[in-house]
Design a protein around this motif. Structure first.
Motif, short mmCIF file in Angstrom:
data_model
loop_
_atom_site.label_atom_id
_atom_site.label_comp_id
_atom_site.label_asym_id
_atom_site.label_seq_id
_atom_site.Cartn_x
_atom_site.Cartn_y
_atom_site.Cartn_z
N HIS A 31 -24.79 35.48 95.23
CA HIS A 31 -24.86 35.20 96.67
C HIS A 31 -23.63 34.43 97.14
O HIS A 31 -23.11 33.58 96.42
CB HIS A 31 -26.09 34.33 96.98
N SER A 32 -23.23 34.73 98.35
CA SER A 32 -22.25 33.92 99.07
C SER A 32 -22.72 33.87 100.52
O SER A 32 -23.72 34.49 100.88
CB SER A 32 -20.85 34.55 99.00
N ARG A 33 -21.98 33.18 101.34
CA ARG A 33 -22.37 33.12 102.76
C ARG A 33 -22.22 34.48 103.43
O ARG A 33 -22.73 34.70 104.52
CB ARG A 33 -21.56 32.06 103.48
N TYR A 34 -21.50 35.39 102.79
CA TYR A 34 -21.27 36.72 103.37
C TYR A 34 -22.37 37.72 103.02
O TYR A 34 -22.57 38.69 103.73
CB TYR A 34 -19.92 37.27 102.89
N GLY A 35 -23.01 37.50 101.88
CA GLY A 35 -24.03 38.44 101.46
C GLY A 35 -24.32 38.32 99.97
O GLY A 35 -24.06 37.28 99.37
N GLU A 36 -24.82 39.40 99.40
CA GLU A 36 -25.23 39.41 98.00
C GLU A 36 -24.69 40.66 97.31
O GLU A 36 -24.63 41.73 97.91
CB GLU A 36 -26.75 39.42 97.91
N PHE A 81 -14.88 36.41 97.60
CA PHE A 81 -15.37 35.06 97.34
C PHE A 81 -15.58 34.85 95.84
O PHE A 81 -15.16 33.84 95.28
CB PHE A 81 -16.67 34.82 98.12
N TYR A 82 -16.22 35.81 95.18
CA TYR A 82 -16.47 35.73 93.73
C TYR A 82 -15.15 35.62 92.97
O TYR A 82 -15.00 34.78 92.08
CB TYR A 82 -17.25 36.95 93.26
N PRO A 87 -11.41 34.09 88.41
CA PRO A 87 -10.21 34.93 88.25
C PRO A 87 -10.35 35.84 87.02
O PRO A 87 -10.97 35.48 86.02
CB PRO A 87 -9.08 33.92 88.05
N THR A 88 -9.77 37.02 87.13
CA THR A 88 -9.83 37.98 86.04
C THR A 88 -8.59 38.86 86.04
O THR A 88 -7.99 39.07 87.10
CB THR A 88 -11.10 38.86 86.14
N ALA A 89 -8.23 39.35 84.88
CA ALA A 89 -7.14 40.32 84.78
C ALA A 89 -7.66 41.74 84.99
O ALA A 89 -6.87 42.68 85.11
CB ALA A 89 -6.47 40.20 83.42
N LEU A 90 -8.97 41.90 85.03
CA LEU A 90 -9.56 43.23 85.21
C LEU A 90 -9.38 43.71 86.64
O LEU A 90 -9.37 42.92 87.59
CB LEU A 90 -11.04 43.21 84.86
#
Length: 122
Positions: A31-36, A81-82, A87-90
């Motif tokens: 979840h974030s303030r934007y959605g799920e 947001f996630y 952070p990821t290199a993918l």
């Protein structure tokens, strides 16, 4: 079965499906303030943000039609947001797992990889 329970069952089914395909489920119901985002999964190349839609066979709206432009926009914002805190290199990717549930309880899965782009056009 309530809609919430049906949704959770569909997400669980989709998670098992993805794991059988070699994905690792990183998060569920983020979840974030934007959605799920229903599922966040990864494989060797991609971090996949997965929208799961389950519907009864013969319903008025197919699972794929239920992923509206507004829903896509919220998914993209939540993914950004996630990624800000994970952070990821993918390479990020947006997939849809559509599940049709037959009256006998059996399920038919359609996995659309790279179902939509997360670029500036949202």
């Amino acid at each position: 079965m309530s809609a919430k329970n049906a949704g959770q069952a569909g997400e669980q089914y989709a998670a098992r499906y993805l794991e059988e395909k070699g994905y690792r489920v990183e998060a569920r119901n983020f979840h974030s303030r934007y959605g799920e985002i229903d599922l966040i999964a990864s494989n060797q190349s991609y971090l996949v943000f997965v929208e799961v839609k389950e519907r009864k066979a013969g319903g008025l709206v197919s699972p794929l039609e239920a992923v509206t432009p507004q829903k896509k926009r919220r998914l993209i914002q939540t993914a950004v947001f996630y990624l800000g805190s994970h952070p990821t290199a993918l390479q990020p990717r947006f997939d849809v797992v559509a599940i049709l549930r037959a009256p006998d309880g059996s399920r038919q899965v359609t996995h659309i990889e790279n179902a939509f782009e997360g670029g500036r056009g949202y």
